[in-house]
Write a protein that holds these residues in place. Structure first.
Motif, PDB file in Angstrom:
ATOM      1  N   GLU A 164       0.847  -1.193   0.000  1.00  0.00           N
ATOM      2  CA  GLU A 164       0.000   0.000   0.000  1.00  0.00           C
ATOM      3  C   GLU A 164       0.880   1.239   0.000  1.00  0.00           C
ATOM      4  OE1 GLU A 164      -3.407  -0.019  -0.014  1.00  0.00           O
ATOM      5  OE2 GLU A 164      -3.327  -2.210  -0.144  1.00  0.00           O
ATOM      6  N   VAL A 165       0.496   2.226  -0.801  1.00  0.00           N
ATOM      7  CA  VAL A 165       1.238   3.484  -0.774  1.00  0.00           C
ATOM      8  C   VAL A 165       0.954   4.195   0.546  1.00  0.00           C
ATOM      9  CG1 VAL A 165       1.288   3.729  -3.288  1.00  0.00           C
ATOM     10  CG2 VAL A 165      -0.546   4.809  -1.991  1.00  0.00           C
ATOM     11  N   GLY A 166       1.877   5.065   0.933  1.00  0.00           N
ATOM     12  CA  GLY A 166       1.714   5.845   2.155  1.00  0.00           C
ATOM     13  C   GLY A 166       0.685   6.948   1.963  1.00  0.00           C
ATOM     14  N   GLY A 167       0.616   7.839   2.907  1.00  0.00           N
ATOM     15  CA  GLY A 167      -0.421   8.856   2.914  1.00  0.00           C
ATOM     16  C   GLY A 167      -0.131  10.116   2.122  1.00  0.00           C
ATOM     17  N   GLN A 168       0.997  10.175   1.432  1.00  0.00           N
ATOM     18  CA  GLN A 168       1.325  11.380   0.674  1.00  0.00           C
ATOM     19  C   GLN A 168       0.441  11.494  -0.566  1.00  0.00           C
ATOM     20  OE1 GLN A 168       3.405  12.761   3.311  1.00  0.00           O
ATOM     21  NE2 GLN A 168       3.815  13.873   1.442  1.00  0.00           N
ATOM     22  N   ALA A 169      -0.049  12.696  -0.833  1.00  0.00           N
ATOM     23  CA  ALA A 169      -0.902  12.917  -2.000  1.00  0.00           C
ATOM     24  C   ALA A 169      -0.091  13.017  -3.285  1.00  0.00           C
ATOM     25  CB  ALA A 169      -1.725  14.190  -1.806  1.00  0.00           C
ATOM     26  N   ASN A 170       1.141  13.498  -3.174  1.00  0.00           N
ATOM     27  CA  ASN A 170       1.971  13.731  -4.355  1.00  0.00           C
ATOM     28  C   ASN A 170       3.349  13.116  -4.176  1.00  0.00           C
ATOM     29  OD1 ASN A 170       0.086  15.473  -5.787  1.00  0.00           O
ATOM     30  ND2 ASN A 170       0.494  16.953  -4.157  1.00  0.00           N
ATOM     31  N   PRO A 171       4.043  12.871  -5.293  1.00  0.00           N
ATOM     32  CA  PRO A 171       5.429  12.403  -5.184  1.00  0.00           C
ATOM     33  C   PRO A 171       6.272  13.383  -4.362  1.00  0.00           C
ATOM     34  CG  PRO A 171       4.633  12.120  -7.422  1.00  0.00           C
ATOM     35  CD  PRO A 171       3.580  12.915  -6.680  1.00  0.00           C
TER      36      PRO A 171
END
Length: 186
Positions: A164-171
């Motif tokens: 699962e990707v973390g909570g960041q909205a953008n790179p």
């Protein structure tokens, strides 16, 4: 180590390109010391080598063979270290021995110490940093879920590590470690 991690690490040792979850998007990664692996990654991304790449690591120690910390002041290094682990990529002076397949046309290298637990574990299991770039063709939207990795892209990968990707909205934001200038906002 789980079977999934074993498969991912084996693919990396075999000079393959893998996909894995990062703080914001799925990344493509490979062994930074393998020119063949990096060339494979660049071909998959359709990215020119001149642009340079990012290395992602579990800790600063993993990056020390690639970056020249002696070219940073204590204040500059403190600013970098204060942001890690986290979604901050820094442009750092590269060692003279760092291959051009990583630095591209530059004498610097983009590096990040990740806060993503799975990526930290992957880098530790592999024993060094990974090349890290978003899992997409250049100019297209990056994958945020395993299912977003298109069939064309997936068919060229040695392994896709579920996660699962973390909570960041953008790179990650990219900054120059010497000047503090923002190269790419988050």
């Amino acid at each position: 180590m789980s079977t999934e991690f074993e498969q991912a690490v084996a693919a990396l040792h075999g000079e393959g390109v893998i996909a894995y979850a990062t703080e914001a998007v799925f990344g493509l990664g490979c062994d930074p010391d393998s020119e063949l692996a990096v060339q494979r990654l660049l071909a998959i991304k359709q990215r020119p080598v001149e642009k340079g790449l990012i290395l992602i690591a579990a800790d600063l120690v993993q990056l020390q063979d690639y970056i020249d910390l002696s070219q940073l002041s204590g204040e500059q290094l403190a600013r970098v270290e204060a942001s890690w682990p986290g979604p901050f990529t820094w442009i750092m002076p590269a060692r003279a021995t760092t291959p051009t397949w990583l630095t591209g046309q530059f004498d610097t290298l983009a590096v990040r110490v990740t806060a993503h637990p799975q990526v930290q574990a992957l880098c530790r299991a592999f024993g060094k940093p990974l090349v890290s770039t978003s899992a997409n063709l250049t100019g297209e939207e990056p994958a945020r879920r395993v299912t977003d990795i298109g069939e064309l892209l997936a068919s060229k990968l040695a392994y896709i590590l579920p996660g699962e990707v973390g909570g960041q909205a953008n790179p990650s934001e990219i900054k120059d470690a010497r000047t503090g200038a923002v190269i790419r906002p988050s």
